[in-house]
Design a protein around this motif. Structure first.
Motif, mmCIF file in Angstrom:
data_model
loop_
_atom_site.group_PDB
_atom_site.id
_atom_site.type_symbol
_atom_site.label_atom_id
_atom_site.label_comp_id
_atom_site.label_asym_id
_atom_site.label_seq_id
_atom_site.Cartn_x
_atom_site.Cartn_y
_atom_site.Cartn_z
ATOM 1 N N ILE A 154 -7.144 -5.682 -15.343
ATOM 2 C CA ILE A 154 -7.633 -4.900 -14.207
ATOM 3 C C ILE A 154 -6.512 -3.958 -13.768
ATOM 4 N N ALA A 155 -6.839 -2.708 -13.514
ATOM 5 C CA ALA A 155 -5.837 -1.732 -13.106
ATOM 6 C C ALA A 155 -5.172 -2.162 -11.801
ATOM 7 N N PRO A 156 -3.872 -1.974 -11.663
ATOM 8 C CA PRO A 156 -3.170 -2.392 -10.440
ATOM 9 C C PRO A 156 -3.795 -1.829 -9.168
ATOM 10 N N GLU A 157 -4.243 -0.575 -9.204
ATOM 11 C CA GLU A 157 -4.813 0.027 -7.993
ATOM 12 C C GLU A 157 -6.148 -0.593 -7.599
ATOM 13 N N LYS A 158 -6.714 -1.415 -8.483
ATOM 14 C CA LYS A 158 -7.943 -2.137 -8.166
ATOM 15 C C LYS A 158 -7.666 -3.578 -7.735
ATOM 16 N N CYS A 159 -6.376 -3.899 -7.562
ATOM 17 C CA CYS A 159 -5.983 -5.261 -7.170
ATOM 18 C C CYS A 159 -5.484 -5.288 -5.732
ATOM 19 N N ALA A 160 -5.766 -6.386 -5.065
ATOM 20 C CA ALA A 160 -5.153 -6.679 -3.772
ATOM 21 C C ALA A 160 -4.048 -7.690 -3.999
#
Length: 214
Positions: A154-160
């Motif tokens: 999962i792309a980092p910008e889609k992670c919390a």
């Protein structure tokens, strides 16, 4: 958010003071001198980094490998009676895992991460657990968070990311993640860094915050 990545120490287990106590005692027992800034300096460091710090900066008369083994063995001994799990933390992980893939990105060594997961019966719900021992640099470098995102695919910008310390918050921000801060009451983070994240009074508020941020 497509995934949630948790720090361990200070977020899921109340272990920051334990780490501090063990390191202080080992340094004192081996001829070193603790410094006022040492506790905060080490928060987020990987095992090789803090081991070198205890030897090279604080003067402990052991090799970095020897002092790392001594400290981790003592921590593992204390965890043997059960990790100091923060009340409600496993339940929050389970609730988040019902909706999102979850991971752990921690400065703790793998043996302590897995001790927590096993004790709380979370192993099957947390498919990715990364220690900063497994990457090039510890927090505040983003490496451990970026590695967790890669393993989740999962792309980092889609992670919390969920953090409690200054260096941890900086690491998650540097990874480009949406960051939730649960400030450590014993070692409060830098207010300037907290101003860059969503601050929660406790971990219990995370599921609602995540849902509200969708």
């Amino acid at each position: 958010m497509d995934a949630v990545i948790f720090d361990l120490d200070g977020v899921l287990v109340d272990s920051e003071r334990m780490w501090d106590e063990v390191r202080r005692s080992v340094v004192a027992a081996h001829g070193g001198t603790w410094r006022p800034e040492a506790t905060r300096a080490q928060q987020g460091m990987s095992t090789p980094e803090w081991a070198r710090y205890l030897v090279e900066t604080l003067g402990a008369q052991l090799s970095p490998d020897e002092i790392a083994t001594t400290v981790i063995d003592e921590m593992a001994s204390r965890y043997a009676g059960g990790p100091p799990v923060i009340d409600g933390a496993p339940e929050v992980v389970r609730e988040i895992a019902r909706r999102h893939p979850v991971a752990i990105a921690s400065s703790s060594p793998p043996v302590l991460i897995h001790a927590f997961l096993t004790a709380c019966d979370l192993t099957s719900l947390v498919p990715v657990a990364v220690s900063s021992e497994e990457v090039a640099a510890g927090k505040p470098a983003p490496d451990v968070y970026l590695r967790a995102a890669t393993l989740l695919e999962i792309a980092p910008e889609k992670c919390a990311a969920v953090e409690d310390s200054t260096n941890g918050l900086r690491a998650a921000l540097a990874a480009g993640m949406t960051v939730y801060g649960v400030p450590n009451p014993h070692f409060p983070p830098d207010p300037a860094v907290l101003a860059e994240v969503t601050v929660l009074p406790s971990l219990a508020g995370l599921p609602a915050a995540i849902q509200g941020g969708q």
